[in-house]
Design a protein around this motif. Sequence first.
Motif, PDB file in Angstrom:
ATOM      1  N   CYS A   1      -9.290   9.461  -2.080  1.00 49.30           N
ATOM      2  CA  CYS A   1      -9.913   9.677  -1.042  1.00 49.30           C
ATOM      3  C   CYS A   1     -10.579  11.339  -1.242  1.00 49.30           C
ATOM      4  CB  CYS A   1      -8.763   9.755   0.092  1.00 49.30           C
ATOM      5  SG  CYS A   1      -8.638   8.269   0.752  1.00 49.30           S
ATOM      6  N   ARG A   2      -9.677  12.233  -1.690  1.00 44.74           N
ATOM      7  CA  ARG A   2     -10.089  13.551  -1.746  1.00 44.74           C
ATOM      8  C   ARG A   2     -11.298  13.655  -2.445  1.00 44.74           C
ATOM      9  NH1 ARG A   2      -6.346  18.734  -3.103  1.00 44.74           N
ATOM     10  NH2 ARG A   2      -7.776  20.442  -2.560  1.00 44.74           N
ATOM     11  N   ALA A   3     -11.679  12.918  -3.725  1.00 39.79           N
ATOM     12  CA  ALA A   3     -12.831  13.222  -4.393  1.00 39.79           C
ATOM     13  C   ALA A   3     -14.181  12.714  -3.543  1.00 39.79           C
ATOM     14  CB  ALA A   3     -12.602  12.134  -5.663  1.00 39.79           C
ATOM     15  N   HIS A   4     -13.671  11.949  -2.691  1.00 44.31           N
ATOM     16  CA  HIS A   4     -14.968  11.458  -1.646  1.00 44.31           C
ATOM     17  C   HIS A   4     -14.999  12.385  -0.510  1.00 44.31           C
ATOM     18  CE1 HIS A   4     -14.603   7.922  -4.380  1.00 44.31           C
ATOM     19  NE2 HIS A   4     -16.057   7.963  -4.184  1.00 44.31           N
ATOM     20  N   ASP A   5     -14.266  13.208  -0.208  1.00 39.46           N
ATOM     21  CA  ASP A   5     -14.082  14.266   0.954  1.00 39.46           C
ATOM     22  C   ASP A   5     -13.872  13.335   2.183  1.00 39.46           C
ATOM     23  OD1 ASP A   5     -14.071  16.564   2.289  1.00 39.46           O
ATOM     24  OD2 ASP A   5     -16.220  16.427   2.844  1.00 39.46           O
ATOM     25  N   THR A   6     -12.900  12.384   1.891  1.00 40.43           N
ATOM     26  CA  THR A   6     -12.551  11.270   2.902  1.00 40.43           C
ATOM     27  C   THR A   6     -11.100  11.470   3.400  1.00 40.43           C
ATOM     28  OG1 THR A   6     -14.094   9.720   1.960  1.00 40.43           O
ATOM     29  CG2 THR A   6     -12.267   8.669   3.075  1.00 40.43           C
ATOM     30  N   ALA A   7     -10.803  11.560   4.545  1.00 42.12           N
ATOM     31  CA  ALA A   7      -9.397  11.859   5.111  1.00 42.12           C
ATOM     32  C   ALA A   7      -8.627  10.535   4.601  1.00 42.12           C
ATOM     33  CB  ALA A   7      -9.424  11.960   6.479  1.00 42.12           C
ATOM     34  N   LEU A   8      -7.413  10.698   4.316  1.00 38.51           N
ATOM     35  CA  LEU A   8      -6.337   9.420   4.136  1.00 38.51           C
ATOM     36  C   LEU A   8      -5.499   9.536   5.602  1.00 38.51           C
ATOM     37  CD1 LEU A   8      -5.055   7.295   2.805  1.00 38.51           C
ATOM     38  CD2 LEU A   8      -3.446   8.947   1.599  1.00 38.51           C
ATOM     39  N   LEU A   9      -6.199   8.724   6.503  1.00 45.93           N
ATOM     40  CA  LEU A   9      -5.800   9.116   7.874  1.00 45.93           C
ATOM     41  C   LEU A   9      -4.565   8.516   8.410  1.00 45.93           C
ATOM     42  CD1 LEU A   9      -7.177  10.632  10.438  1.00 45.93           C
ATOM     43  CD2 LEU A   9      -8.270   8.344  11.171  1.00 45.93           C
ATOM     44  N   GLY A  10      -4.080   7.528   7.495  1.00 47.22           N
ATOM     45  CA  GLY A  10      -2.703   6.712   8.043  1.00 47.22           C
ATOM     46  C   GLY A  10      -2.517   5.610   6.847  1.00 47.22           C
ATOM     47  N   GLY A  11      -1.471   4.962   7.115  1.00 42.95           N
ATOM     48  CA  GLY A  11      -1.259   3.741   6.365  1.00 42.95           C
ATOM     49  C   GLY A  11       0.113   3.287   6.531  1.00 42.95           C
ATOM     50  N   GLU A  12       0.238   1.998   6.146  1.00 43.69           N
ATOM     51  CA  GLU A  12       1.651   1.417   6.411  1.00 43.69           C
ATOM     52  C   GLU A  12       2.171   0.952   5.273  1.00 43.69           C
ATOM     53  OE1 GLU A  12       3.405   0.615   8.740  1.00 43.69           O
ATOM     54  OE2 GLU A  12       4.357  -1.252   8.360  1.00 43.69           O
ATOM     55  N   THR A  13       3.396   1.282   4.982  1.00 38.86           N
ATOM     56  CA  THR A  13       4.335   0.767   3.757  1.00 38.86           C
ATOM     57  C   THR A  13       5.408  -0.119   4.473  1.00 38.86           C
ATOM     58  OG1 THR A  13       3.951   2.899   2.615  1.00 38.86           O
ATOM     59  CG2 THR A  13       5.841   1.367   2.013  1.00 38.86           C
ATOM     60  N   ALA A  14       5.357  -1.485   3.623  1.00 39.54           N
ATOM     61  CA  ALA A  14       6.082  -2.558   4.290  1.00 39.54           C
ATOM     62  C   ALA A  14       7.028  -3.094   3.259  1.00 39.54           C
ATOM     63  CB  ALA A  14       5.425  -3.577   5.109  1.00 39.54           C
ATOM     64  N   GLU A  15       8.434  -2.963   3.680  1.00 37.00           N
ATOM     65  CA  GLU A  15       9.261  -3.567   2.629  1.00 37.00           C
ATOM     66  C   GLU A  15       9.661  -5.028   2.950  1.00 37.00           C
ATOM     67  OE1 GLU A  15      13.149  -1.476   2.456  1.00 37.00           O
ATOM     68  OE2 GLU A  15      13.542  -2.254   0.349  1.00 37.00           O
ATOM     69  N   MET A  16       9.359  -5.915   2.332  1.00 38.87           N
ATOM     70  CA  MET A  16       9.359  -7.455   2.621  1.00 38.87           C
ATOM     71  C   MET A  16       9.980  -8.328   1.658  1.00 38.87           C
ATOM     72  SD  MET A  16       5.916  -7.834   5.063  1.00 38.87           S
ATOM     73  CE  MET A  16       4.829  -7.452   4.186  1.00 38.87           C
ATOM     74  N   PRO A  17      11.499  -7.999   1.690  1.00 39.63           N
ATOM     75  CA  PRO A  17      12.289  -8.986   0.897  1.00 39.63           C
ATOM     76  C   PRO A  17      12.081 -10.328   1.162  1.00 39.63           C
ATOM     77  CG  PRO A  17      13.679  -7.901   2.205  1.00 39.63           C
ATOM     78  CD  PRO A  17      12.271  -7.146   2.634  1.00 39.63           C
ATOM     79  N   GLY A  18      12.080 -11.151   0.087  1.00 39.62           N
ATOM     80  CA  GLY A  18      11.788 -12.745   0.473  1.00 39.62           C
ATOM     81  C   GLY A  18      10.155 -13.039   0.476  1.00 39.62           C
ATOM     82  N   LEU A  19       9.247 -12.174   0.712  1.00 33.40           N
ATOM     83  CA  LEU A  19       7.957 -12.350   0.487  1.00 33.40           C
ATOM     84  C   LEU A  19       7.208 -11.877  -0.894  1.00 33.40           C
ATOM     85  CD1 LEU A  19       5.634 -13.381   2.115  1.00 33.40           C
ATOM     86  CD2 LEU A  19       5.064 -11.270   2.988  1.00 33.40           C
ATOM     87  N   TYR A  20       7.930 -10.834  -1.248  1.00 35.29           N
ATOM     88  CA  TYR A  20       7.449 -10.259  -2.531  1.00 35.29           C
ATOM     89  C   TYR A  20       8.704 -10.134  -3.493  1.00 35.29           C
ATOM     90  CZ  TYR A  20       3.543  -8.612  -0.082  1.00 35.29           C
ATOM     91  OH  TYR A  20       2.448  -8.508   0.871  1.00 35.29           O
ATOM     92  N   GLU A  21       8.624 -10.340  -4.767  1.00 38.14           N
ATOM     93  CA  GLU A  21       9.679 -10.105  -5.754  1.00 38.14           C
ATOM     94  C   GLU A  21      10.052  -8.503  -5.748  1.00 38.14           C
ATOM     95  OE1 GLU A  21      10.266 -12.332  -9.246  1.00 38.14           O
ATOM     96  OE2 GLU A  21       8.223 -13.283  -9.043  1.00 38.14           O
ATOM     97  N   ALA A  22      11.116  -8.278  -5.960  1.00 40.68           N
ATOM     98  CA  ALA A  22      11.563  -6.837  -6.018  1.00 40.68           C
ATOM     99  C   ALA A  22      10.708  -5.889  -6.585  1.00 40.68           C
ATOM    100  CB  ALA A  22      13.211  -6.579  -6.584  1.00 40.68           C
ATOM    101  N   ASP A  23       9.851  -6.154  -7.853  1.00 38.48           N
ATOM    102  CA  ASP A  23       9.157  -5.409  -8.451  1.00 38.48           C
ATOM    103  C   ASP A  23       7.771  -5.352  -8.043  1.00 38.48           C
ATOM    104  OD1 ASP A  23       9.313  -7.479 -10.035  1.00 38.48           O
ATOM    105  OD2 ASP A  23       9.143  -6.563 -11.839  1.00 38.48           O
ATOM    106  N   HIS A  24       7.307  -6.333  -7.428  1.00 39.50           N
ATOM    107  CA  HIS A  24       6.045  -6.685  -7.079  1.00 39.50           C
ATOM    108  C   HIS A  24       5.672  -6.054  -5.968  1.00 39.50           C
ATOM    109  CE1 HIS A  24       5.692 -10.894  -9.133  1.00 39.50           C
ATOM    110  NE2 HIS A  24       5.861 -10.255  -9.802  1.00 39.50           N
ATOM    111  N   PHE A  25       4.119  -5.639  -5.819  1.00 41.71           N
ATOM    112  CA  PHE A  25       3.695  -4.934  -4.513  1.00 41.71           C
ATOM    113  C   PHE A  25       2.296  -5.582  -4.377  1.00 41.71           C
ATOM    114  CE2 PHE A  25       0.647  -1.922  -6.336  1.00 41.71           C
ATOM    115  CZ  PHE A  25       1.119  -2.029  -7.758  1.00 41.71           C
ATOM    116  N   ASP A  26       1.714  -5.299  -3.011  1.00 42.54           N
ATOM    117  CA  ASP A  26       0.151  -5.748  -3.053  1.00 42.54           C
ATOM    118  C   ASP A  26      -0.190  -4.360  -2.286  1.00 42.54           C
ATOM    119  OD1 ASP A  26      -2.006  -6.898  -2.589  1.00 42.54           O
ATOM    120  OD2 ASP A  26      -1.472  -8.225  -0.956  1.00 42.54           O
TER     121      ASP A  26
END
Lengths: 347, 347
Positions: free
Chosen positions: B139-164
């Motif tokens: 983001c910074r390399a494009h002078d673009t604000a990282l304005l927000g985000g969501e981190t969701a922990e979802m056991p049962g939907l993802y395997e423990a070491d997987h992520f999307d």
Amino acid sequence: MSEPDANWPRAKPPLRDRYSASGVDIDAAHQAVERYRDIAAGWRHPAQLEGIGAFAGAFRLPGDERRALVASTDGVGTKTLIAAALRRYRTVGADLVNHCVNDILVLNATPLFFLDYLAVGKLDAAIAGEIVAGVNDACRAHDTALLGGETAEMPGLYEADHFDLAGTIVGIVDVDAIPNIERVQAGDAIVGLPAHGLHTNGYSLARATIPQEEWAAYGDALLAEHPSYYRSVRAIQDVADVKAMAHITGGGLADNVPRTLPATCKAIFEQSRWTVPLFIADLVRRSDLPHDERYRTLNMGIGFTLIVSTADAMKALAAVPEAKVIGWIEAREPGEPAAVIHPVRTA
Amino acid sequence: MSEPDANWPRAKPPLRDRYSASGVDIDAAHQAVERYRDIAAGWRHPAQLEGIGAFAGAFRLPGDERRALVASTDGVGTKTLIAAALRRYRTVGADLVNHCVNDILVLNATPLFFLDYLAVGKLDAAIAGEIVAGVNDACRAHDTALLGGETAEMPGLYEADHFDLAGTIVGIVDVDAIPNIERVQAGDAIVGLPAHGLHTNGYSLARATIPQEEWAAYGDALLAEHPSYYRSVRAIQDVADVKAMAHITGGGLADNVPRTLPATCKAIFEQSRWTVPLFIADLVRRSDLPHDERYRTLNMGIGFTLIVSTADAMKALAAVPEAKVIGWIEAREPGEPAAVIHPVRTA
């Protein structure tokens, strides 16, 4: 597939670790937030405004600095696992859009457009169509454009019939109309708007507590739609001076309301002033969730709060009949907690 | 966990179904797009502009209708499975941000801000921090604000070491500066900018073709960063009149370039004009991917295209040395395909 909570109702861990045992690690979440804060501290875009309680970010509009774009990304959590198991796909779209609408409403923003992200193990066009139709309907109900979206088929990451659903909303607000939470003071009233079911939080606990063979019987309660508070909030703002708002998501009343208070104030909630919905009361009982954890893990029947003077509280209740005064603001001494929940009325 | 492609390299299906056998169903994707089109046809916000090839959506700015906000949501696909297996988390953030920057660049938009969505099976704050630090840097390399985000922990939907990992970008453009693709005409040149690896497409095929025990050996190629074409495109626009652009994502050159052509034009690509990177050539060979499918499934070494007059093409190549003329535009008769790829130069 690893299912860390599968054995949990049968082999109960100590009370204090109950929610963590359902697979959601609150400590890890706090650690991650710390790291994100460090990362963000390294650089901040000059157009970025300080957020209010991190419900949404705000960015001054280039060329018109009296206005700001307000944006938020969120998902519906493992509610999708229940929707997938019951093959009921129509409501998760509204859950998602309404959640995001409420998040930017905390900053008083009016939604402009929305984009969805749908990830599946095996793409079924009929199911994807049903999910996105729900997103579209909820957008339309807010006169909000469904401007784009991404559907990703990712075998190996998701089981064939599983899906994840997230989305991003962008709205606009006059910078002067963003609530100034420093105006909140002792004696103000906390007005609560009722929740409909769990909304999009506490589903790992619910899945760990309610065995899958009972999900169908609880289907309507488990998949109750996360409501939008947009029209209720606008109706209250028409008659009352709203000083601060909070969307009651993960963290419950105990964490979310303090996020929009000045450091000199604390929130006192009186549980006797509203009724915990039967389904949530039952979930609390079955999961043996201790008092303190209830108000962090579940919404306990309140979905959105507004802080107004006591005089304005009466007007707010007249404007929105389902609204209730659920507590008030008191002065907070250093070291005191920012939220206190009285299980029965003490004053 | 179900892994529909696990046996595939050992029991090969007929050639034509090769990519589908890797677990990605192109027909289902087309059917889903049809349904989305029907859903969108029911209602359209008046501020919404017609998109260009669906790379991004555009929305007229309330109160300043000469400008539009341009937004796009995308993910990095199952590249995350390789990053997770190799425990290399730093580059996926740049993959995501750069992908989104390129998508809105097709409409000539300048990025304003970005929001990320990170979903995990088990939250590890150090890993999440590394992923989000990569997002922040890009983001910074494009002078673009990282304005927000969501981190969701979802056991049962993802395997423990997987992520999307997915994200949404919002940019801004003068409505008059959005490319008018009707100006494209026979004789124009197609300028290509080189890809670095697979970018974020074709990973289900790659995972099905390259056994997991070889991933570490191919790590740099498999996790090569999806580049941003922002600076190269701006440098070309400084010296040339760019009539249309395309970001070469899922669907490859064969599907993406025609999305930004008038119906009266077709794209002719001459494979002899650029070199397919060794890693991609090897993947094509090992997966027996037929000629036609190669240019739909993989980028084949070209990440972004610009259409300019032949006179301007020389200026573009002088401004950006790694750019190449990779083909040209010809008149298209009704019924003819919109893209033709010559494996060797025929003229």
